[in-house]
Design a protein around this motif. Structure first.
Motif, PDB file in Angstrom:
ATOM      1  N   GLU A 146       0.816  -1.219   0.000  1.00  0.00           N
ATOM      2  CA  GLU A 146       0.000   0.000   0.000  1.00  0.00           C
ATOM      3  C   GLU A 146       0.845   1.262   0.000  1.00  0.00           C
ATOM      4  OE1 GLU A 146       0.907  -1.242   4.141  1.00  0.00           O
ATOM      5  OE2 GLU A 146       0.112  -2.232   2.366  1.00  0.00           O
ATOM      6  N   ASN A 147       2.117   1.162   0.376  1.00  0.00           N
ATOM      7  CA  ASN A 147       3.002   2.335   0.419  1.00  0.00           C
ATOM      8  C   ASN A 147       3.927   2.419  -0.807  1.00  0.00           C
ATOM      9  OD1 ASN A 147       2.068   3.138   3.000  1.00  0.00           O
ATOM     10  ND2 ASN A 147       3.391   1.621   3.957  1.00  0.00           N
ATOM     11  N   THR A 148       3.699   1.559  -1.785  1.00  0.00           N
ATOM     12  CA  THR A 148       4.557   1.507  -2.961  1.00  0.00           C
ATOM     13  C   THR A 148       3.847   2.106  -4.168  1.00  0.00           C
ATOM     14  OG1 THR A 148       5.594  -0.512  -2.110  1.00  0.00           O
ATOM     15  CG2 THR A 148       5.917  -0.012  -4.440  1.00  0.00           C
ATOM     16  N   ASP A 149       4.509   3.050  -4.835  1.00  0.00           N
ATOM     17  CA  ASP A 149       3.913   3.673  -6.013  1.00  0.00           C
ATOM     18  C   ASP A 149       4.573   3.156  -7.287  1.00  0.00           C
ATOM     19  OD1 ASP A 149       6.377   4.961  -6.127  1.00  0.00           O
ATOM     20  OD2 ASP A 149       5.604   6.830  -5.283  1.00  0.00           O
ATOM     21  N   LEU A 150       4.025   3.571  -8.412  1.00  0.00           N
ATOM     22  CA  LEU A 150       4.490   3.091  -9.708  1.00  0.00           C
ATOM     23  C   LEU A 150       5.930   3.506  -9.991  1.00  0.00           C
ATOM     24  CD1 LEU A 150       3.532   1.492 -12.136  1.00  0.00           C
ATOM     25  CD2 LEU A 150       2.682   3.617 -13.140  1.00  0.00           C
ATOM     26  N   LYS A 151       6.294   4.709  -9.589  1.00  0.00           N
ATOM     27  CA  LYS A 151       7.650   5.210  -9.819  1.00  0.00           C
ATOM     28  C   LYS A 151       8.678   4.331  -9.100  1.00  0.00           C
ATOM     29  CE  LYS A 151      10.557   9.327  -9.372  1.00  0.00           C
ATOM     30  NZ  LYS A 151      10.624  10.742  -8.910  1.00  0.00           N
ATOM     31  N   THR A 152       8.349   3.925  -7.880  1.00  0.00           N
ATOM     32  CA  THR A 152       9.257   3.071  -7.113  1.00  0.00           C
ATOM     33  C   THR A 152       9.441   1.720  -7.784  1.00  0.00           C
ATOM     34  OG1 THR A 152       8.608   4.140  -5.041  1.00  0.00           O
ATOM     35  CG2 THR A 152       9.637   1.975  -4.880  1.00  0.00           C
ATOM     36  N   ILE A 153       8.355   1.148  -8.261  1.00  0.00           N
ATOM     37  CA  ILE A 153       8.431  -0.147  -8.944  1.00  0.00           C
ATOM     38  C   ILE A 153       9.304  -0.043 -10.190  1.00  0.00           C
ATOM     39  CG2 ILE A 153       7.109  -1.847 -10.275  1.00  0.00           C
ATOM     40  CD1 ILE A 153       4.825  -1.469  -8.292  1.00  0.00           C
ATOM     41  N   ARG A 154       9.099   0.996 -10.962  1.00  0.00           N
ATOM     42  CA  ARG A 154       9.908   1.194 -12.177  1.00  0.00           C
ATOM     43  C   ARG A 154      11.391   1.328 -11.835  1.00  0.00           C
ATOM     44  NH1 ARG A 154       5.827   5.478 -14.744  1.00  0.00           N
ATOM     45  NH2 ARG A 154       4.625   4.138 -16.123  1.00  0.00           N
ATOM     46  N   THR A 155      11.671   2.073 -10.768  1.00  0.00           N
ATOM     47  CA  THR A 155      13.061   2.285 -10.355  1.00  0.00           C
ATOM     48  C   THR A 155      13.715   0.962  -9.961  1.00  0.00           C
ATOM     49  OG1 THR A 155      12.566   4.517  -9.569  1.00  0.00           O
ATOM     50  CG2 THR A 155      14.575   3.482  -8.718  1.00  0.00           C
ATOM     51  N   ILE A 156      13.000   0.147  -9.194  1.00  0.00           N
ATOM     52  CA  ILE A 156      13.534  -1.143  -8.755  1.00  0.00           C
ATOM     53  C   ILE A 156      13.800  -2.067  -9.938  1.00  0.00           C
ATOM     54  CG2 ILE A 156      12.941  -3.287  -7.528  1.00  0.00           C
ATOM     55  CD1 ILE A 156      11.525  -1.518  -5.435  1.00  0.00           C
ATOM     56  N   LEU A 157      12.901  -2.075 -10.899  1.00  0.00           N
ATOM     57  CA  LEU A 157      13.037  -2.988 -12.029  1.00  0.00           C
ATOM     58  C   LEU A 157      14.118  -2.556 -13.019  1.00  0.00           C
ATOM     59  CD1 LEU A 157       9.288  -3.874 -12.676  1.00  0.00           C
ATOM     60  CD2 LEU A 157      11.008  -5.176 -11.414  1.00  0.00           C
ATOM     61  N   LYS A 158      14.668  -1.359 -12.806  1.00  0.00           N
ATOM     62  CA  LYS A 158      15.803  -0.892 -13.617  1.00  0.00           C
ATOM     63  C   LYS A 158      17.038  -0.667 -12.747  1.00  0.00           C
ATOM     64  CE  LYS A 158      12.982   1.463 -17.124  1.00  0.00           C
ATOM     65  NZ  LYS A 158      12.683   2.777 -17.758  1.00  0.00           N
ATOM     66  N   ALA A 159      16.977  -1.121 -11.509  1.00  0.00           N
ATOM     67  CA  ALA A 159      18.041  -0.849 -10.537  1.00  0.00           C
ATOM     68  C   ALA A 159      19.397  -1.390 -10.989  1.00  0.00           C
ATOM     69  CB  ALA A 159      17.671  -1.457  -9.181  1.00  0.00           C
ATOM     70  N   THR A 160      20.430  -0.660 -10.610  1.00  0.00           N
ATOM     71  CA  THR A 160      21.803  -1.097 -10.837  1.00  0.00           C
ATOM     72  C   THR A 160      22.160  -2.167  -9.808  1.00  0.00           C
ATOM     73  OG1 THR A 160      22.475   1.052 -11.698  1.00  0.00           O
ATOM     74  CG2 THR A 160      24.218  -0.358 -10.822  1.00  0.00           C
ATOM     75  N   ILE A 161      22.783  -3.234 -10.260  1.00  0.00           N
ATOM     76  CA  ILE A 161      23.199  -4.310  -9.363  1.00  0.00           C
ATOM     77  C   ILE A 161      24.693  -4.172  -9.093  1.00  0.00           C
ATOM     78  CG2 ILE A 161      23.398  -6.808  -9.065  1.00  0.00           C
ATOM     79  CD1 ILE A 161      20.925  -7.111 -10.820  1.00  0.00           C
ATOM     80  N   LEU A 162      25.055  -4.077  -7.819  1.00  0.00           N
ATOM     81  CA  LEU A 162      26.446  -3.874  -7.433  1.00  0.00           C
ATOM     82  C   LEU A 162      27.142  -5.185  -7.077  1.00  0.00           C
ATOM     83  CD1 LEU A 162      26.223  -0.688  -5.176  1.00  0.00           C
ATOM     84  CD2 LEU A 162      26.674  -0.843  -7.628  1.00  0.00           C
ATOM     85  N   LEU A 163      28.248  -5.419  -7.731  1.00  0.00           N
ATOM     86  CA  LEU A 163      29.074  -6.575  -7.391  1.00  0.00           C
ATOM     87  C   LEU A 163      29.790  -6.330  -6.068  1.00  0.00           C
ATOM     88  CD1 LEU A 163      30.672  -7.251 -10.879  1.00  0.00           C
ATOM     89  CD2 LEU A 163      28.993  -8.688  -9.730  1.00  0.00           C
ATOM     90  N   PRO A 164      30.040  -7.374  -5.285  1.00  0.00           N
ATOM     91  CA  PRO A 164      30.694  -7.199  -3.977  1.00  0.00           C
ATOM     92  C   PRO A 164      32.155  -6.774  -4.094  1.00  0.00           C
ATOM     93  CG  PRO A 164      30.473  -9.524  -4.506  1.00  0.00           C
ATOM     94  CD  PRO A 164      29.697  -8.779  -5.556  1.00  0.00           C
ATOM     95  N   GLY A 165      32.507  -5.702  -3.391  1.00  0.00           N
ATOM     96  CA  GLY A 165      33.865  -5.185  -3.428  1.00  0.00           C
ATOM     97  C   GLY A 165      34.890  -6.110  -2.816  1.00  0.00           C
ATOM     98  N   ALA A 166      34.430  -7.066  -1.992  1.00  0.00           N
ATOM     99  CA  ALA A 166      35.361  -8.025  -1.385  1.00  0.00           C
ATOM    100  C   ALA A 166      35.922  -9.002  -2.421  1.00  0.00           C
ATOM    101  CB  ALA A 166      34.659  -8.802  -0.272  1.00  0.00           C
ATOM    102  N   LEU A 167      35.271  -9.111  -3.569  1.00  0.00           N
ATOM    103  CA  LEU A 167      35.710 -10.043  -4.606  1.00  0.00           C
ATOM    104  C   LEU A 167      36.154  -9.338  -5.889  1.00  0.00           C
ATOM    105  CD1 LEU A 167      36.083 -12.899  -5.725  1.00  0.00           C
ATOM    106  CD2 LEU A 167      33.633 -12.919  -6.290  1.00  0.00           C
ATOM    107  N   PHE A 168      35.417  -8.315  -6.282  1.00  0.00           N
ATOM    108  CA  PHE A 168      35.691  -7.626  -7.541  1.00  0.00           C
ATOM    109  C   PHE A 168      36.420  -6.301  -7.299  1.00  0.00           C
ATOM    110  CE2 PHE A 168      32.141 -10.430  -8.372  1.00  0.00           C
ATOM    111  CZ  PHE A 168      32.436 -10.951  -9.628  1.00  0.00           C
ATOM    112  N   PRO A 169      37.242  -5.863  -8.271  1.00  0.00           N
ATOM    113  CA  PRO A 169      37.476  -6.466  -9.578  1.00  0.00           C
ATOM    114  C   PRO A 169      38.417  -7.665  -9.494  1.00  0.00           C
ATOM    115  CG  PRO A 169      38.870  -4.549  -9.329  1.00  0.00           C
ATOM    116  CD  PRO A 169      37.998  -4.617  -8.093  1.00  0.00           C
TER     117      PRO A 169
END
Length: 214
Positions: free
Chosen positions: A166-189
């Protein structure tokens, strides 16, 4: 701890992103205790030995053929794959339909779902498979993109469970579905002496960082 943006090439040294935007526009691939992710933990062992890039690639290539590497999303224990497929087939997003579909597939209690053993294990398997796919390209065309979208779907379900549908709007959903995925710094690069690759990664970072901050 520094982390990298997950792209088709590994990028490096990102600058800090405002916390408000991080909540929905950035997904930390490893967001729980590292030992819960088996492949990730094994790769840390490779790094600890100070191995060269070729060893990482050889290790990742072996993981591609292991049963625990996710080659088919239908192998997941929960209905994450079905929800993911439905989401990315939508031509127009509608919060009500997102809610209705989630309840149809997972029931009314999303907080209970995201705490369940099956959901957690699915999340760890998707994440471990992405770690491998970040190092070696899977044999199946499009699998890496599928895994990335499925990880975003996992994050969306966790967000809905914690913040409430009930607290989630369309803009938030769109943002999540295009979110950047961060690789863990403990392993990469992973190690590289390729100056051209480093330059390419730095340029990719600038482009992606600009998009995040818009």
């Amino acid at each position: 701890m520094q982390e990298e943006i997950f792209r088709f090439s590994v990028v490096r040294n990102p600058q800090r992103i405002p916390a408000k935007k991080v909540k929905t526009s950035v997904i930390h691939l490893i967001d729980e205790a590292g030992e819960k992710y088996s492949f990730y933990t094994e790769f840390l062992g490779v790094k600890k030995k100070g191995e060269k890039r070729e060893k990482y690639i050889e290790f990742a290539a072996r993981k591609l053929s292991q049963k625990s590497f996710l080659t088919n999303l239908s192998d997941l224990k929960t209905n994450i794959a079905d929800y993911n497929e439905w989401i990315f087939a939508q031509k127009k997003y509608d919060v009500g339909k997102f809610t209705e579909k989630a309840k149809t597939l997972f029931g009314d209690d999303l907080p209970l779902l995201v705490k369940s053993v099956d959901f957690k294990n699915d999340k760890y398997r998707i994440t471990d498979s992405l770690i491998v796919a970040a190092i070696v390209k899977p044999k199946q065309n499009g699998l890496r993109s599928e895994l990335m979208n499925t990880r975003r779907t996992v994050f969306l379900l966790e967000y809905l469970a914690n913040d409430g549908i009930e607290n989630t709007d369309l803009k938030t959903i769109r943002t999540i579905l295009k979110a950047t995925i961060l690789l863990p710094g403990a392993l990469f690069p992973i190690p590289t002496n390729n100056k051209e690759l480093r330059k390419k990664n730095e340029e990719a970072l600038k482009i992606r960082k600009g998009k995040i901050e818009k």
